[in-house]
Scaffold this motif. Structure first.
Motif, PDB file in Angstrom:
ATOM      1  N   PRO A  12      13.325  42.190  -2.816  1.00 25.27           N
ATOM      2  CA  PRO A  12      14.007  41.252  -2.277  1.00 25.27           C
ATOM      3  C   PRO A  12      13.722  39.893  -2.365  1.00 25.27           C
ATOM      4  N   GLU A 198      21.405  34.787   3.834  1.00 20.59           N
ATOM      5  CA  GLU A 198      21.145  33.563   2.306  1.00 20.59           C
ATOM      6  C   GLU A 198      20.120  34.153   2.433  1.00 20.59           C
ATOM      7  N   ALA A 228      23.050  36.433  -1.412  1.00 23.00           N
ATOM      8  CA  ALA A 228      23.118  35.980   0.081  1.00 23.00           C
ATOM      9  C   ALA A 228      23.974  37.513  -0.295  1.00 23.00           C
TER      10      ALA A 228
HETATM   11  N1  SAH Z   1      18.949  45.577  -6.895  1.00 23.91           N
HETATM   12  C1  SAH Z   1      19.372  43.997  -5.990  1.00 23.91           C
HETATM   13  C2  SAH Z   1      20.358  44.089  -6.379  1.00 23.91           C
HETATM   14  C3  SAH Z   1      21.356  43.041  -7.906  1.00 23.91           C
HETATM   15  S1  SAH Z   1      22.630  43.041  -7.059  1.00 23.91           S
HETATM   16  C4  SAH Z   1      18.964  44.547  -4.676  1.00 23.91           C
HETATM   17  O1  SAH Z   1      18.455  46.133  -4.244  1.00 23.91           O
HETATM   18  O2  SAH Z   1      18.145  44.534  -3.960  1.00 23.91           O
HETATM   19  C5  SAH Z   1      22.439  40.975  -6.846  1.00 23.91           C
HETATM   20  C6  SAH Z   1      22.948  40.545  -5.459  1.00 23.91           C
HETATM   21  O3  SAH Z   1      21.968  41.206  -4.520  1.00 23.91           O
HETATM   22  C7  SAH Z   1      23.023  39.014  -5.168  1.00 23.91           C
HETATM   23  O4  SAH Z   1      23.956  38.892  -5.543  1.00 23.91           O
HETATM   24  C8  SAH Z   1      22.633  38.986  -3.506  1.00 23.91           C
HETATM   25  O5  SAH Z   1      24.054  39.807  -3.290  1.00 23.91           O
HETATM   26  C9  SAH Z   1      22.206  40.441  -3.337  1.00 23.91           C
HETATM   27  N2  SAH Z   1      20.769  39.786  -3.171  1.00 23.91           N
HETATM   28  C10 SAH Z   1      19.292  40.762  -3.868  1.00 23.91           C
HETATM   29  N3  SAH Z   1      18.709  39.616  -2.923  1.00 23.91           N
HETATM   30  C11 SAH Z   1      18.791  38.893  -2.213  1.00 23.91           C
HETATM   31  C12 SAH Z   1      17.851  37.827  -1.069  1.00 23.91           C
HETATM   32  N4  SAH Z   1      16.555  37.624  -1.122  1.00 23.91           N
HETATM   33  N5  SAH Z   1      19.308  37.564  -0.145  1.00 23.91           N
HETATM   34  C13 SAH Z   1      19.459  37.918  -0.018  1.00 23.91           C
HETATM   35  N6  SAH Z   1      20.864  38.805  -1.061  1.00 23.91           N
HETATM   36  C14 SAH Z   1      19.785  39.107  -2.207  1.00 23.91           C
END
Ligand code: SAH
Length: 507
Positions: A12, A198, A228
């Protein structure tokens, strides 16, 4: 020859959350196709020389269409390449991982999946929110708030409310009002805790806590930064008790570290341990000078007992000089010469050859080395200094004050400046995203300035290992802090101090 594709989860944000397998695969990649959600820290792990393809995919901002991305993966693999498809979080959690495999399967291209740590679980964890807790819920659900153009939401709000589980919405910020209204209409208690999290696991993570009834209003009063997630459930109420990330000494700090390429990133790791997010720029690398004639002559003279002192001012100086010495002679060419090192790192480099410095200065800088060494050398000492082609003057000036000293300052290595292909240093600085640049030598400052020319350096807060480094930074208009001692530990302390001063971090 057929290549292969690895679909790799980058986690992430915090690069420490990428799996060992993911790192290993990435380190071997010929081609890396990456998304906007992959953090700078992880991008820094991409091996030099790998071909980079940006498949930027933040809504509204598509760089490669999905079909184009699929085609790139196929074509590179068919050309025999090791292709890493790097995706934020886990590749199969709303990551279109499945779609990207279809074409590969059709063409019989081999592939592997390396799962990643999904934001759905890691971001709550970094906010002190356990997604399940026996006292509050018995399930957790991951839901996308994204809907295809001209489609309505495909979400069964009644079913979600009935589960009484924790709900995690990804890609839900634009749809936040609809999501909360959908839950309320399905009978969810408006007092149910809810939060927007976020940029989780990065230095800029932030939590907005409210309830299902108030979240929309609370969020409308501020700018929500993406990415977020939205979390709904009683467990959100635990964040204040379990929140931990913001309590680290370097919480919120995004630091840029420029380091000589060949050195392991001890400094970056020390900063990360304290909670900072670190971007690493391979700003400088040292290479032997083109023409080694002077070095060779000095080695020849040394082997005949022509020097009393051999002085080193950097680990690179030690390794490049000794590589040459061993190529021409062997260690006996030292002929009993006394050794001086500017500091512990240089001393360590000597120890690799089984040698210990006879002299280390009380403060690890060139001026002190020159002054103190002068007082231990006898009049008429012959001193050899193999060092950078552009070494600083202070050391020589101080030594020259010695009675009858004969000084041979021989250019042994050049410093070359590299830029990063993946990190947009200029943009980072101009947007104010970098809180501190941390410098371990004057040449790293020069390397940084060469890599990122013509920016407003007054925006750069430079934390420097010593006086000369700081002088180099100040010359360019940077605001500076100086470590008390020239050690990495003291440098990290100086970053903590700077974070307290400028960002109000806790002791
Ligand atoms: N494959 C990713 C998700 C992809 S969809 C996973 O497993 O995390 C993209 C969404 O993931 C974003 O719109 C947000 O809602 C979330 N996201 C990804 N990284 C994030 C982060 N560092 N902080 C908050 N939300 C995050």
């Amino acid at each position: 020859m057929k290549g292969k594709v690895w679909l790799v989860g980058a986690g992430p944000g915090d690069m420490g959350l990428m799996t060992l397998k993911g790192r290993e695969v990435l380190s071997q990649a010929d081609v890396v196709v990456y998304d906007a959600l992959v953090s700078g820290g992880v991008l820094g792990l991409i091996p030099e020389g790998a071909k980079l393809v940006f498949a930027g995919k933040r809504s509204g901002n598509h760089f490669l269409r999905q079909e184009e991305t699929n085609k790139v993966l196929l074509e590179e693999a068919l050309a025999g390449k090791r292709v890493v498809r790097l995706k934020g979080g886990d590749p199969f959690v709303f990551g279109r991982g499945g779609e990207e495999l279809e074409l590969l399967v059709e063409h019989g291209v081999p592939f592997e999946i390396v799962p990643g740590v999904t934001s759905a679980f890691a971001v709550p964890a970094y906010n002190g929110i356990p997604v399940t807790h026996r006292d509050f819920c018995s399930s957790v659900h991951i839901i996308t708030g994204h809907r295809r153009a001209d489609h309505s939401y495909d979400i069964d709000f009644d079913a979600l409310v009935r589960t009484k589980g924790t709900l995690v919405f990804l890609m839900g910020i634009a749809a936040l009002p609809d999501l909360m209204n959908g839950l309320l209409a399905a009978g969810m208690d408006p007092e149910m805790p809810a939060a927007v999290l976020e940029r989780g696991t990065t230095s800029k993570q932030r939590r907005v806590s409210a309830t299902v009834g108030t979240l929309e209003r609370v969020c409308s009063e501020r700018v929500i930064q993406t990415p977020a997630i939205i979390v709904v459930g009683k467990v959100c109420g635990l964040a204040d008790t379990f929140g931990w990330a913001e309590k680290r000494p370097l919480a919120g700090v995004r630091a840029l570290v420029t380091r000589p390429k060949e050195l392991v990133s001890t400094l970056a790791n020390l900063l990360r341990e304290k909670g900072a997010e670190v971007l690493e720029l391979p700003a400088i690398c040292t290479v032997p000078v083109n023409d080694m004639a002077d070095v060779d002559a000095a080695i020849e003279r040394l082997s005949k007992g022509g020097y009393d002192w051999l002085v080193f001012t950097s680990p690179s100086g030690v390794s490049i000089f000794f590589d040459r010495l061993i190529a021409l002679h062997d260690l006996r060419a030292l002929n009993g010469v006394k050794l001086a090192a500017i500091g512990q790192g240089t001393q360590k480099a000597l120890l690799k050859y089984g040698l210990r410095a006879d002299f280390l200065p009380s403060v690890y800088d060139g001026e002190t080395l020159g002054r103190e060494l002068r007082s231990v050398c006898v009049p008429g000492s012959r001193v050899l200094i193999p060092r950078a082609a552009i070494g600083n003057h202070e050391l020589i000036e101080e030594l020259e004050k010695g009675e009858g000293f004969e000084i041979t300052d021989v250019a042994t290595y050049d410093t070359e400046y590299a830029t990063s292909d993946v990190i947009d240093e200029r943009g980072e600085i101009e947007r104010g995203d970098i809180d501190f640049a941390v410098f371990t030598s004057a040449s790293t400052v020069r390397g940084f300035a060469a890599a990122v020319p013509d920016v407003d350096y007054s925006r750069v807060n430079a934390v420097c290992i010593g006086k000369q480094t700081a002088a180099e930074a100040r010359k360019r208009g940077m605001r500076t802090w100086v470590a008390e001692k020239a050690t990495l530990e003291a440098l990290v302390k100086a970053v903590e101090e700077a974070a307290r001063e400028t960002m109000g971090n806790q002791e």
